[in-house]
Scaffold this motif. Structure first.
Motif, PDB file in Angstrom:
ATOM      1  N   ASP A   1       0.838  -1.200   0.000  1.00 29.15           N
ATOM      2  CA  ASP A   1       0.000   0.000   0.000  1.00 29.15           C
ATOM      3  C   ASP A   1       0.876   1.254   0.000  1.00 29.15           C
ATOM      4  OD1 ASP A   1      -2.995   0.910   0.618  1.00 29.15           O
ATOM      5  OD2 ASP A   1      -1.644   2.195   1.760  1.00 29.15           O
ATOM      6  N   PRO A   2       0.583   2.228  -0.881  1.00 32.75           N
ATOM      7  CA  PRO A   2       1.435   3.424  -0.949  1.00 32.75           C
ATOM      8  C   PRO A   2       1.303   4.343   0.264  1.00 32.75           C
ATOM      9  CG  PRO A   2      -0.468   3.663  -2.401  1.00 32.75           C
ATOM     10  CD  PRO A   2      -0.480   2.254  -1.897  1.00 32.75           C
ATOM     11  N   VAL A   3       0.221   4.209   1.021  1.00 28.44           N
ATOM     12  CA  VAL A   3       0.015   5.084   2.178  1.00 28.44           C
ATOM     13  C   VAL A   3       0.498   4.430   3.468  1.00 28.44           C
ATOM     14  CG1 VAL A   3      -1.721   6.296   3.565  1.00 28.44           C
ATOM     15  CG2 VAL A   3      -1.932   6.236   1.070  1.00 28.44           C
ATOM     16  N   HIS A   4       0.103   3.181   3.704  1.00 28.98           N
ATOM     17  CA  HIS A   4       0.431   2.501   4.956  1.00 28.98           C
ATOM     18  C   HIS A   4       1.571   1.484   4.795  1.00 28.98           C
ATOM     19  CE1 HIS A   4      -3.182   4.426   6.309  1.00 28.98           C
ATOM     20  NE2 HIS A   4      -3.950   3.705   5.523  1.00 28.98           N
ATOM     21  N   ARG A   5       2.169   1.430   3.652  1.00 25.56           N
ATOM     22  CA  ARG A   5       3.223   0.487   3.274  1.00 25.56           C
ATOM     23  C   ARG A   5       2.667  -0.915   3.069  1.00 25.56           C
ATOM     24  NH1 ARG A   5       7.461  -0.685   6.338  1.00 25.56           N
ATOM     25  NH2 ARG A   5       8.753  -1.081   4.495  1.00 25.56           N
ATOM     26  N   TYR A   6       1.966  -1.440   4.065  1.00 23.65           N
ATOM     27  CA  TYR A   6       1.348  -2.760   3.921  1.00 23.65           C
ATOM     28  C   TYR A   6      -0.002  -2.766   4.640  1.00 23.65           C
ATOM     29  CZ  TYR A   6       5.887  -4.620   2.450  1.00 23.65           C
ATOM     30  OH  TYR A   6       7.066  -4.863   1.774  1.00 23.65           O
ATOM     31  N   ALA A   7      -0.933  -3.546   4.099  1.00 25.65           N
ATOM     32  CA  ALA A   7      -2.154  -3.903   4.830  1.00 25.65           C
ATOM     33  C   ALA A   7      -2.035  -5.385   5.145  1.00 25.65           C
ATOM     34  CB  ALA A   7      -3.398  -3.630   3.980  1.00 25.65           C
ATOM     35  N   HIS A   8      -2.100  -5.720   6.424  1.00 30.22           N
ATOM     36  CA  HIS A   8      -1.858  -7.090   6.890  1.00 30.22           C
ATOM     37  C   HIS A   8      -3.175  -7.825   7.106  1.00 30.22           C
ATOM     38  CE1 HIS A   8       2.441  -6.192   7.900  1.00 30.22           C
ATOM     39  NE2 HIS A   8       1.932  -4.966   7.983  1.00 30.22           N
ATOM     40  N   VAL A   9      -3.273  -9.031   6.607  1.00 23.80           N
ATOM     41  CA  VAL A   9      -4.481  -9.847   6.806  1.00 23.80           C
ATOM     42  C   VAL A   9      -4.085 -11.172   7.447  1.00 23.80           C
ATOM     43  CG1 VAL A   9      -6.451 -10.990   5.719  1.00 23.80           C
ATOM     44  CG2 VAL A   9      -5.613  -8.802   4.818  1.00 23.80           C
ATOM     45  N   ARG A  10      -4.603 -11.422   8.634  1.00 25.47           N
ATOM     46  CA  ARG A  10      -4.326 -12.670   9.353  1.00 25.47           C
ATOM     47  C   ARG A  10      -5.585 -13.505   9.567  1.00 25.47           C
ATOM     48  NH1 ARG A  10      -1.258  -8.725  13.405  1.00 25.47           N
ATOM     49  NH2 ARG A  10       0.680  -8.430  12.231  1.00 25.47           N
ATOM     50  N   ASP A  11      -6.750 -12.864   9.456  1.00 20.17           N
ATOM     51  CA  ASP A  11      -8.018 -13.543   9.713  1.00 20.17           C
ATOM     52  C   ASP A  11      -8.606 -14.074   8.416  1.00 20.17           C
ATOM     53  OD1 ASP A  11      -8.684 -12.705  12.694  1.00 20.17           O
ATOM     54  OD2 ASP A  11      -7.891 -10.934  11.663  1.00 20.17           O
ATOM     55  N   LYS A  12      -9.011 -15.338   8.426  1.00 22.16           N
ATOM     56  CA  LYS A  12      -9.566 -15.954   7.230  1.00 22.16           C
ATOM     57  C   LYS A  12     -10.839 -15.234   6.767  1.00 22.16           C
ATOM     58  CE  LYS A  12     -10.888 -20.391   5.207  1.00 22.16           C
ATOM     59  NZ  LYS A  12     -12.137 -19.869   4.586  1.00 22.16           N
ATOM     60  N   ILE A  13     -11.650 -14.770   7.713  1.00 18.14           N
ATOM     61  CA  ILE A  13     -12.886 -14.069   7.363  1.00 18.14           C
ATOM     62  C   ILE A  13     -12.569 -12.821   6.538  1.00 18.14           C
ATOM     63  CG2 ILE A  13     -14.840 -12.751   8.287  1.00 18.14           C
ATOM     64  CD1 ILE A  13     -15.196 -15.763   8.516  1.00 18.14           C
ATOM     65  N   ILE A  14     -11.588 -12.052   6.950  1.00 20.45           N
ATOM     66  CA  ILE A  14     -11.211 -10.837   6.221  1.00 20.45           C
ATOM     67  C   ILE A  14     -10.728 -11.199   4.814  1.00 20.45           C
ATOM     68  CG2 ILE A  14      -9.624  -8.881   6.147  1.00 20.45           C
ATOM     69  CD1 ILE A  14     -11.824  -8.606   8.264  1.00 20.45           C
ATOM     70  N   TRP A  15      -9.890 -12.220   4.725  1.00 22.57           N
ATOM     71  CA  TRP A  15      -9.370 -12.658   3.429  1.00 22.57           C
ATOM     72  C   TRP A  15     -10.516 -13.098   2.512  1.00 22.57           C
ATOM     73  CZ3 TRP A  15      -5.318 -11.912   0.628  1.00 22.57           C
ATOM     74  CH2 TRP A  15      -4.996 -12.773  -0.423  1.00 22.57           C
ATOM     75  N   ASP A  16     -11.472 -13.817   3.067  1.00 24.17           N
ATOM     76  CA  ASP A  16     -12.605 -14.284   2.272  1.00 24.17           C
ATOM     77  C   ASP A  16     -13.499 -13.118   1.829  1.00 24.17           C
ATOM     78  OD1 ASP A  16     -11.699 -16.856   2.545  1.00 24.17           O
ATOM     79  OD2 ASP A  16     -13.149 -17.430   4.100  1.00 24.17           O
ATOM     80  N   LEU A  17     -13.681 -12.133   2.702  1.00 26.62           N
ATOM     81  CA  LEU A  17     -14.491 -10.966   2.335  1.00 26.62           C
ATOM     82  C   LEU A  17     -13.859 -10.193   1.184  1.00 26.62           C
ATOM     83  CD1 LEU A  17     -15.541  -9.569   5.850  1.00 26.62           C
ATOM     84  CD2 LEU A  17     -17.069 -10.544   4.123  1.00 26.62           C
ATOM     85  N   ILE A  18     -12.554 -10.024   1.237  1.00 27.45           N
ATOM     86  CA  ILE A  18     -11.851  -9.313   0.162  1.00 27.45           C
ATOM     87  C   ILE A  18     -12.055 -10.021  -1.173  1.00 27.45           C
ATOM     88  CG2 ILE A  18      -9.563  -8.659  -0.708  1.00 27.45           C
ATOM     89  CD1 ILE A  18      -8.765  -8.212   2.263  1.00 27.45           C
ATOM     90  N   GLY A  19     -12.170 -11.320  -1.141  1.00 30.29           N
ATOM     91  CA  GLY A  19     -12.327 -12.103  -2.359  1.00 30.29           C
ATOM     92  C   GLY A  19     -13.727 -12.163  -2.920  1.00 30.29           C
ATOM     93  N   THR A  20     -14.711 -11.608  -2.219  1.00 32.41           N
ATOM     94  CA  THR A  20     -16.093 -11.662  -2.724  1.00 32.41           C
ATOM     95  C   THR A  20     -16.261 -10.732  -3.919  1.00 32.41           C
ATOM     96  OG1 THR A  20     -16.836  -9.884  -1.243  1.00 32.41           O
ATOM     97  CG2 THR A  20     -17.004 -12.156  -0.422  1.00 32.41           C
ATOM     98  N   LYS A  21     -17.218 -11.061  -4.781  1.00 31.72           N
ATOM     99  CA  LYS A  21     -17.430 -10.225  -5.967  1.00 31.72           C
ATOM    100  C   LYS A  21     -17.959  -8.840  -5.598  1.00 31.72           C
ATOM    101  CE  LYS A  21     -22.026 -12.164  -7.045  1.00 31.72           C
ATOM    102  NZ  LYS A  21     -22.788 -12.965  -8.048  1.00 31.72           N
TER     103      LYS A  21
END
Length: 433
Positions: free
Chosen positions: A16-36
């Protein structure tokens, strides 16, 4: 093991250009990002028509949503963790609400909402609670989890501390968009010391407060917001593009209601025109769809729709002059009559636009639009409202600043091949503003 406790086998990161990185450790968050429904946000610009003023402003609501999530993740995992005022059970709820808070935005959202009587907050709730991939992911946590997420975003959730993380006068939403919008527009106004603000944040029962030692960082944030609104968000060129966009949408709807025979049938707009928009219809709309129609409508028989679309697609924007709001009514009457005499439709080529912002306000019992104040935590443990301690913030507190612009097609008025006398009279009035 409950899904709410499930972690990914390996941490995922987004550069990320603002925060350098966005970290995802929770499966729920990862799955939400992948939704259409969430991926659709890649096709919705964060700043609408601002890219026609600041050419770098092409970033999306997808970028911004990840940024808000990352700020809240840092707060709940680093700043609040272990503090007695913070309920660790609210961690995943806070992260999901942060990630999904803008889910219901449509293409060029505010213009679309105004013309077609839509509400992005309504559609955010519909996506979270409806028959969607997002809803199916949230249900993995618990049957009532989608309702909780919707309540946080709708500001009705019982834990006001959680709500304040994404909706208050200094929240993760604003802290991300100020920095992100400054980065992509190339201006310096929106930058502030977020690291310092995070270090002095403290949880209280119903809101986030800030140690008094960090007051200057909070002041800097307030002033950054003030400058961004006037230098970027309310830029008159951007507003000119929004005026044209709004007029295109209005013209297309008017033609549809007149049973006009479109060369390029606005199939994706029909439910909007009829004000019968379903969630399925809404999710099919993004800016690539809208711009396709604008591109094709440059060849329409209707001269107004054709011209407005050409102006938007080729950045031939309307000119503007300032006006005094107390003269708006008489100006509108005078100019509308003269425009019609010059065979220029004032409905589509004359626009009065006003912008206003209240950079900071403190709670006043009984006032409409009550805002929770920003509180400083003093060394003795007392809470003091920010403007009572900061002379800088006090100077702008409760002060509504407004700007008024009148938009018109200068090149048409400068073409004196027809109605020369009337057009000169119009220009004389405009130059007298």
């Amino acid at each position: 093991m409950q899904s709410s406790n499930m972690k990914l086998s390996e941490e995922k990161v987004f550069k990320d250009p603002v925060h350098r990185y966005a970290h995802v450790r929770d499966k729920i968050i990862w799955d939400l990002i992948g939704t259409k429904e969430f991926q659709r946000l890649r096709r919705i610009k964060q700043l609408g028509t601002t890219y026609l003023t600041f050419h770098g402003a092409e970033h999306s609501r997808f970028n911004h949503s990840l940024g808000v999530y990352e700020i809240v993740r840092r707060v709940v995992d680093d700043v609040f963790k272990g503090r007695p005022e913070w309920n660790e059970d609210e961690r995943l709820l806070s992260l999901c609400a942060a990630l999904l808070h803008d889910l219901g935005h449509g293409p060029f959202s505010h213009s679309f909402e105004k013309v077609y009587h839509l509400d992005h907050e309504h559609f955010t709730r519909e996506i979270i609670l409806g028959n969607t991939e997002v809803n199916q992911v949230l249900l993995q946590v618990s049957p009532d989890f989608p309702e909780k997420v919707a309540a946080v975003i709708g500001k009705t959730y019982h834990d006001k501390l959680v709500v304040s993380l994404i909706s208050s006068q200094i929240d993760a939403d604003r802290m991300d968009y100020l920095q992100r919008d400054a980065y992509f527009t190339g201006v310096s106004y929106g930058h502030f010391d977020m690291e310092r603000i995070l270090r002095v944040m403290r949880p209280r029962e119903d809101q986030v407060v800030f140690k008094s030692t960090g007051m200057h960082a909070v002041e800097d944030y307030i002033m950054s917001r003030y400058q961004m609104y006037w230098q970027v968000y309310f830029h008159p060129v951007t507003r000119s593009a929004e005026v044209i966009l709004t007029k295109i949408l209005q013209r297309a709807k008017a033609l549809y209601e007149e049973n006009y025979n479109f060369k390029y049938e606005p199939r994706h707009f029909v439910s909007l025109f009829n004000e019968e928009v379903t969630l399925e219809d809404y999710l099919k709309l993004d800016e690539s769809v809208v711009l396709y129609y604008f591109q094709m409508w440059q060849d329409e028989e209707d001269s107004i729709l054709r011209d407005l679309c050409s102006r938007f697609m080729n950045r031939k924007l309307l000119k503007y002059v300032g006006f005094s709001p107390d003269k708006k009514e008489i100006l509108s009457e005078q100019l509308s009559e003269l425009f019609r005499a010059a065979e220029i439709d004032p409905e589509y080529y004359l626009a009065f636009d006003s912008s206003s912002d209240l950079p900071y306000d403190f709670y006043r019992p009984g006032d409409e639009e009550e805002r929770r104040p920003i509180h400083l935590l003093m060394p003795n443990g007392e809470l003091h409202e920010l403007s009572r301690e900061s002379t800088i913030v006090d100077a702008i507190s409760g002060k509504l600043r407004s700007d008024h612009k009148l938009y018109y097609p200068e090149e048409i008025l400068l073409d004196f091949s027809k109605h020369e006398k009337v057009k000169r009279e119009i220009l004389a009035i405009l130059k007298g503003k």
